[in-house]
Design a protein around this motif. Structure first.
Motif, mmCIF file in Angstrom:
data_model
loop_
_atom_site.group_PDB
_atom_site.id
_atom_site.type_symbol
_atom_site.label_atom_id
_atom_site.label_comp_id
_atom_site.label_asym_id
_atom_site.label_seq_id
_atom_site.Cartn_x
_atom_site.Cartn_y
_atom_site.Cartn_z
ATOM 1 N N THR A 1 13.615 7.892 76.541
ATOM 2 C CA THR A 1 14.282 6.937 75.655
ATOM 3 C C THR A 1 14.870 7.660 74.456
ATOM 4 O OG1 THR A 1 12.684 5.229 76.270
ATOM 5 C CG2 THR A 1 13.995 4.830 74.295
ATOM 6 N N ARG B 1 18.536 -1.938 65.265
ATOM 7 C CA ARG B 1 17.232 -2.472 65.665
ATOM 8 C C ARG B 1 16.311 -2.638 64.457
ATOM 9 N NH1 ARG B 1 15.506 0.141 71.504
ATOM 10 N NH2 ARG B 1 17.544 -0.050 72.527
ATOM 11 N N LEU C 1 14.666 -6.242 63.081
ATOM 12 C CA LEU C 1 13.233 -6.466 62.872
ATOM 13 C C LEU C 1 12.933 -6.726 61.398
ATOM 14 C CD1 LEU C 1 10.346 -6.563 63.869
ATOM 15 C CD2 LEU C 1 10.285 -4.058 63.816
ATOM 16 N N LEU D 1 0.915 1.298 66.536
ATOM 17 C CA LEU D 1 1.755 1.540 67.703
ATOM 18 C C LEU D 1 1.587 2.978 68.174
ATOM 19 C CD1 LEU D 1 4.975 -0.156 66.308
ATOM 20 C CD2 LEU D 1 3.706 -0.969 68.316
ATOM 21 N N SER E 1 6.421 6.499 69.823
ATOM 22 C CA SER E 1 7.534 5.964 70.597
ATOM 23 C C SER E 1 8.710 5.770 69.657
ATOM 24 C CB SER E 1 7.152 4.620 71.239
ATOM 25 O OG SER E 1 6.795 3.688 70.220
ATOM 26 N N THR E 2 9.888 5.534 70.226
ATOM 27 C CA THR E 2 11.036 5.201 69.387
ATOM 28 C C THR E 2 10.800 3.863 68.692
ATOM 29 O OG1 THR E 2 12.141 4.166 71.285
ATOM 30 C CG2 THR E 2 12.649 6.484 70.845
ATOM 31 N N GLU E 3 9.993 3.004 69.303
ATOM 32 C CA GLU E 3 9.669 1.707 68.700
ATOM 33 C C GLU E 3 8.875 1.890 67.414
ATOM 34 O OE1 GLU E 3 8.385 -2.462 70.649
ATOM 35 O OE2 GLU E 3 6.893 -0.868 70.870
ATOM 36 N N THR F 1 11.352 2.770 64.722
ATOM 37 C CA THR F 1 12.101 1.555 64.395
ATOM 38 C C THR F 1 11.283 0.652 63.482
ATOM 39 O OG1 THR F 1 13.253 1.636 66.531
ATOM 40 C CG2 THR F 1 13.267 -0.459 65.354
ATOM 41 N N ALA F 2 10.012 0.449 63.832
ATOM 42 C CA ALA F 2 9.144 -0.419 63.032
ATOM 43 C C ALA F 2 8.929 0.141 61.628
ATOM 44 C CB ALA F 2 7.805 -0.594 63.747
ATOM 45 N N ARG G 1 1.527 -3.828 69.856
ATOM 46 C CA ARG G 1 1.868 -4.294 71.201
ATOM 47 C C ARG G 1 0.581 -4.729 71.889
ATOM 48 N NH1 ARG G 1 6.870 -2.784 73.102
ATOM 49 N NH2 ARG G 1 6.172 -3.013 75.256
ATOM 50 N N LEU H 1 5.258 -6.794 69.219
ATOM 51 C CA LEU H 1 6.672 -6.467 69.412
ATOM 52 C C LEU H 1 7.112 -6.603 70.861
ATOM 53 C CD1 LEU H 1 7.074 -3.395 67.010
ATOM 54 C CD2 LEU H 1 7.430 -5.827 66.553
ATOM 55 N N ASP H 2 6.155 -6.723 71.791
ATOM 56 C CA ASP H 2 6.535 -6.932 73.190
ATOM 57 C C ASP H 2 6.581 -8.410 73.549
ATOM 58 O OD1 ASP H 2 3.821 -7.042 72.773
ATOM 59 O OD2 ASP H 2 3.269 -6.098 74.675
#
Length: 700
Positions: A93, A103, A107, A126, A129-131, A134-135, A173, A191-192
């Protein structure tokens, strides 16, 4: 009779030092004679020129930085400059700066509807991850401060941090951690799960955030038995990043490896220095971060140019059985720190990287915004200070001030021991929700000339060398560093003492390993393995003692205080069983276990972790098994099967299911491009022909 001139010996003091000592002594005697009633602790023995050196000339590097900016505003500006450049990637990703910005804005707007805003805290739970990135940006854009929670920490510790921080929201998540972390005070936002997509096409979240507002809270080990949260403002971190950018000069051509936990403040450097400069941030898993072969593979694959690693990690990489110099050939700058840098590690990394790579030793407690001092490591520096216990960590960063003071807050002369205090813009706001502890270590700065200025008492004992470089000597309290992690022994002792079979507990570091010593509670017989497991349920892995020893009494000094140096040395050999290996594979594993753990022998039923193993040694074990047996060992396999007997079965199963290296498959008419090939095609179409990915070499 021949007359010979007698020269004074210089094995202890050179002429300059001897002159300084006599000058200070003369000044002291004159002062006492002229002012016999003056308290001796108020006498300044520094000469005016020495005082100017230690407080001004060697102590300041003022530069004008954009202190009116916020952290997320710097990212927004960079995203506007390079919207199509790759910002962050993890495994398969990747996100461009524009995608990451969009993104995060989306959020952030949702977080505002949930109550986020200036001075509010939002926890992040978390995996890498790229998430996660982002968060992190979304929390800042919503005006709040992020509180990182490492999913690998015990639930008890995570629950305390989430509650103590006052975070009303936790971004996470499903399946990351057990639901018992959350209660009525802490509300999870998964977030999921689908959530409101209001104002998706709008711009940024645009809350009114000022530079003095809180940016993040990172929790460190606490002497009272509970971790304490360090509060850092936007102004402090923006000032640090401006200095660091001047040193490392990251551009869109750079790639940064993010390998530290977000609960460790080195991650702030890795993530935000990259994202405000247009460079590419490559995240790696925890398993990769502590596996030398995978770590080096990631550096090579992503052509990493900027790297931040602790001395323990560098030693791990240097011990890899491969051509490390070739793996690191793309790296142009390495930052190391978080613990004292040994001379041998510094010389080895210099030899491996050569003249094309800069290496900087950095110093900075979490309370003083990542880095407060730095020193380029060179062969000349190491030769000049070969007699020092570790590599000097240099002078202050821009707008930071470092003072070496005695017990009465008076500057000590160069060459003398003193406690290090950090002042200037690097100093954080203090400990969240802990005003008493904040007031005890964040004290008024009498040398800054500003009434409101404060300085942080680090507790580190240092010496100022000639020309202003500082070198670490030890601690003035019971805080220690193990594998780059800061540990308050009091927190470990508090957890051990909670066990019902323990009357009193003491922790100490012996040969680089954390050891717990316990006195039995009345009528109890402590089980060391059970107590160690009890500690593992409450403490992060790096704070769990490698061994717990039951003792009859604690040694005391003549004045009745605990004598940690006299505590008995741990005997890991006594923990080994008598079961011998039953075949060649178990025999080889026993040999490798003993070699890595530093014990004479290991039985097939002995647990790697009960014998003092930890995550860093686990990576070394995996590397040795790969070299000796030619088998791949995942670190998680060792945690689930920590004995030779169990691991032999696990390796046999893995070897049985290994597919042949070359497998015949049907070839389709059109072979689809891999993700990496698609990325190169996209860059070629966007930028045109380029030699960026050419790999030149010379062959004879």
């Amino acid at each position: 009779m021949e007359h010979r001139t007698q020269h004074p010996p210089t094995d202890l003091y050179n002429p300059t030092t001897a002159h300084q000592l006599t000058t200070r002594l003369t000044h002291l005697l004159h002062t006492l004679t002229n002012n016999p009633d003056q308290p001796i602790n108020t006498i300044d023995i520094l000469q005016p020129d020495e005082r100017h050196h230690v407080l001004e000339e060697w102590n300041t590097g003022h530069n004008t930085h954009p202190t009116e900016q916020t952290l997320h505003a710097l990212f927004d500006a960079q995203a506007a400059r390079t919207p199509d450049a790759i910002a962050v990637s993890y495994q398969d990703t990747q996100l461009t700066y524009a995608e990451l910005d969009t993104r995060a804005n989306h959020l952030a707007r949702h977080l505002i509807t949930q109550g986020a805003g200036p001075e509010q805290r939002v926890a992040l739970l978390l995996p890498r991850s790229t998430e996660l990135i982002t968060a992190m940006l979304a929390v800042l854009k919503a005006g709040s401060a992020y509180v990182p929670l490492d999913p690998e920490y015990p639930v008890e510790r995570l629950r305390h941090v989430a509650a103590d921080s006052g975070a009303q929201l936790v971004l996470t998540r499903h399946g990351v951690i057990a639901d018992e972390l959350f209660d009525e005070r802490v509300r999870p936002l998964f977030l999921d799960e689908p959530w409101s997509a209001d104002d998706v096409e709008g711009g940024g979240a645009d809350p009114e955030v000022r530079p003095g507002n809180l940016a993040y809270v990172i929790y460190t080990s606490g002497s009272t038995g509970r971790p304490k949260g360090v509060a850092i403002s936007h102004a402090s971190i923006v000032d640090f990043l401006a200095w660091n950018q001047r040193v490392c000069s990251l551009t869109t051509a750079d790639s940064v490896l993010q390998n530290h936990s977000v609960a460790f403040d080195n991650s702030v450097w890795e993530i935000f220095q990259c994202l405000i400069s247009g460079a590419r941030l490559h995240l790696v898993s925890t398993e990769t971060a502590y596996d030398p072969d995978r770590f080096l593979d990631a550096v090579r694959e992503h052509r990493i140019t900027s790297l931040n690693a602790t001395p323990s990690q560098l030693r791990m990489l240097l011990g890899a059985e491969r051509d490390v110099a070739d793996d690191l050939r793309s790296v142009r700058i390495i930052f190391t720190g978080a613990e004292a840098v040994p001379q041998d590690v510094a010389r080895q990394i210099l030899a491996v990287t050569g003249d094309d790579c800069e290496i900087h030793n950095e110093y900075g407690p979490t309370e003083a915004t990542v880095t407060s001092a730095t020193c380029p490591i060179t062969t000349e520096l190491l030769d000049a200070h070969a007699d020092q216990p570790s590599v000097p960590f240099g002078r202050p960063t821009d707008n930071a001030r470092l003072y070496v003071l005695d017990d009465y807050l008076q500057p000590v002369p160069p060459g003398c021991r003193g406690t290090l205090y950090v002042g200037g813009s690097a100093v954080g706001r203090g400990y969240l929700n802990n005003p008493a502890r904040t007031a005890s270590v964040f004290v008024p700065d009498p040398f800054a000339g500003i009434p409101s200025a404060r300085m942080y008492r680090t507790g580190d004992v240092v010496r100022m060398l000639p020309h202003g470089n500082l070198v670490f000597l030890g601690r003035a309290d019971d805080q220690v560093k193990v594998r780059g992690f800061r540990i308050e022994l009091g927190e470990v002792e508090t957890v051990l003492a909670r066990h019902q079979a323990v009357g009193q507990a003491v922790a100490a570091v012996r040969d680089g390993r954390l050891v717990g010593y316990v006195l039995p509670a009345p009528g109890c017989t402590p089980d060391p393995a059970e107590i160690r497991g009890f500690a593992a349920d409450a403490l992060p892995e790096y704070m769990v003692p490698s061994i717990v020893m039951a003792v009859e009494e604690f040694p005391l000094t003549p004045n009745g205080k605990l004598d940690r140096r006299a505590l008995p040395a741990p005997d890991f050999t006594a923990l080994t069983s008598g079961r011998e290996p039953r075949d060649a594979r178990e025999e080889a594993l026993c040999t490798v276990f003993a070699e890595v753990l530093g014990v004479e022998r290991v039985g097939i039923d002995d647990s790697f972790f009960d014998l003092g193993g930890h995550s860093l040694l686990a990576t070394r074990l995996a590397s040795r098994i790969r070299a000796v047996l030619g088998l791949e060992l995942a670190i998680r396999d060792l945690f689930s099967a920590p004995t030779v007997a169990g691991l032999a079965v696990r390796l046999a199963e893995s070897a049985h299911h290994v597919r042949p290296a070359v497998v015949r498959v049907e070839r389709p008419e059109a072979v689809p491009a891999s993700f990496a090939q698609r990325r190169l095609w996209f860059l070629n179409r966007m930028e045109g022909p380029s030699a960026t990915y050419n790999m030149p070499m010379v062959m004879r």
